[in-house]
Structure formats: C-alpha cells, structure tokens
Design a protein around this motif. Structure first.
Motif, PDB file in Angstrom:
ATOM      1  N   MET A  11       0.857  -1.182   0.000  1.00 38.55           N
ATOM      2  CA  MET A  11       0.000   0.000   0.000  1.00 38.55           C
ATOM      3  C   MET A  11       0.896   1.237   0.000  1.00 38.55           C
ATOM      4  O   MET A  11       1.785   1.356   0.836  1.00 38.55           O
ATOM      5  N   PRO A  12       0.686   2.146  -0.949  1.00 41.31           N
ATOM      6  CA  PRO A  12       1.503   3.354  -0.969  1.00 41.31           C
ATOM      7  C   PRO A  12       1.007   4.373   0.047  1.00 41.31           C
ATOM      8  O   PRO A  12      -0.113   4.280   0.553  1.00 41.31           O
ATOM      9  N   LYS A  13       1.862   5.350   0.338  1.00 38.50           N
ATOM     10  CA  LYS A  13       1.427   6.515   1.106  1.00 38.50           C
ATOM     11  C   LYS A  13       0.671   7.393   0.120  1.00 38.50           C
ATOM     12  O   LYS A  13       1.213   7.819  -0.897  1.00 38.50           O
ATOM     13  N   THR A  14      -0.594   7.641   0.395  1.00 36.15           N
ATOM     14  CA  THR A  14      -1.452   8.360  -0.539  1.00 36.15           C
ATOM     15  C   THR A  14      -2.045   9.583   0.131  1.00 36.15           C
ATOM     16  O   THR A  14      -2.429   9.533   1.296  1.00 36.15           O
ATOM     17  N   ARG A  15      -2.093  10.686  -0.642  1.00 38.51           N
ATOM     18  CA  ARG A  15      -2.773  11.870  -0.129  1.00 38.51           C
ATOM     19  C   ARG A  15      -3.505  12.565  -1.262  1.00 38.51           C
ATOM     20  O   ARG A  15      -3.053  12.562  -2.403  1.00 38.51           O
ATOM     21  N   VAL A  26      -4.661  12.896  -6.869  1.00 41.23           N
ATOM     22  CA  VAL A  26      -4.135  12.074  -5.782  1.00 41.23           C
ATOM     23  C   VAL A  26      -2.667  11.766  -6.052  1.00 41.23           C
ATOM     24  O   VAL A  26      -2.289  11.457  -7.189  1.00 41.23           O
ATOM     25  N   ARG A  27      -1.857  11.815  -5.000  1.00 46.01           N
ATOM     26  CA  ARG A  27      -0.439  11.472  -5.093  1.00 46.01           C
ATOM     27  C   ARG A  27      -0.190  10.218  -4.271  1.00 46.01           C
ATOM     28  O   ARG A  27      -0.543  10.147  -3.099  1.00 46.01           O
ATOM     29  N   SER A  28       0.437   9.209  -4.892  1.00 45.33           N
ATOM     30  CA  SER A  28       0.782   7.960  -4.217  1.00 45.33           C
ATOM     31  C   SER A  28       2.288   7.757  -4.307  1.00 45.33           C
ATOM     32  O   SER A  28       2.868   7.906  -5.387  1.00 45.33           O
ATOM     33  N   GLU A  29       2.908   7.406  -3.162  1.00 44.88           N
ATOM     34  CA  GLU A  29       4.343   7.167  -3.141  1.00 44.88           C
ATOM     35  C   GLU A  29       4.626   5.807  -2.511  1.00 44.88           C
ATOM     36  O   GLU A  29       4.116   5.492  -1.439  1.00 44.88           O
ATOM     37  N   TYR A  30       5.443   5.024  -3.209  1.00 45.67           N
ATOM     38  CA  TYR A  30       5.820   3.688  -2.753  1.00 45.67           C
ATOM     39  C   TYR A  30       7.190   3.734  -2.082  1.00 45.67           C
ATOM     40  O   TYR A  30       7.982   4.652  -2.319  1.00 45.67           O
TER      41      TYR A  30
END
Length: 75
Positions: A11-15, A26-30
């Motif tokens: 699960m990525p960090k999403t905001r 939405v921005r997702s970072e793995y």
C-alpha cells in the motif's frame, strides 16, 4: 480504455492533493521511490509518474526504474 499499472505489492502513502465535485488529484508514493499522480475528471484519468513506462505484452505498464521521467513535476 482500461490500463493495468504494475506497481509494488504494498500500500503506498497516498494523499489527496485536490478534490472538487468534477476533479480529483491524488499522489501515491511507494517505498521504492515510485511516485504516481492521478488526475481524474468524469471524462478521463491522467496518470503521471517519476519513471518512464515499459509497455508489457499483456497491455499493462511497468515503471522503468532505470529511466527517470524528466518531465515529471511532483506536486
């Protein structure tokens, strides 16, 4: 058109960067550094990544971790 994006199995960090009735960004970072920004309207979805994409034979897209996307703007 439906596209499958091959991302890490986590699960990525999403905001949410921006949200309106007709727009979502939405921005997702793995953990491996892959960043994906999705912009969605009722008509279309745009996906931006900090790496270039490799088209796979099954039609899916895999991030090319050896080639940075120099046009990527992190929000």
């Amino acid at each position: 058109m439906i596209a499958k994006i091959n991302t890490p199995d986590e699960m990525p960090k999403t905001r949410v960067l921006e949200q309106r009735a007709d727009y979502l960004k939405v921005r997702s970072e793995y953990s491996n550094g892959l960043i994906i920004i999705q912009e969605a309207t009722p008509e279309e979805v745009h996906v931006h990544s900090n790496f270039k994409w490799i088209p796979e034979s099954d039609g899916s897209l895999t991030p090319n971790y050896n080639v940075k996307n120099l046009d990527f703007i992190d929000e």
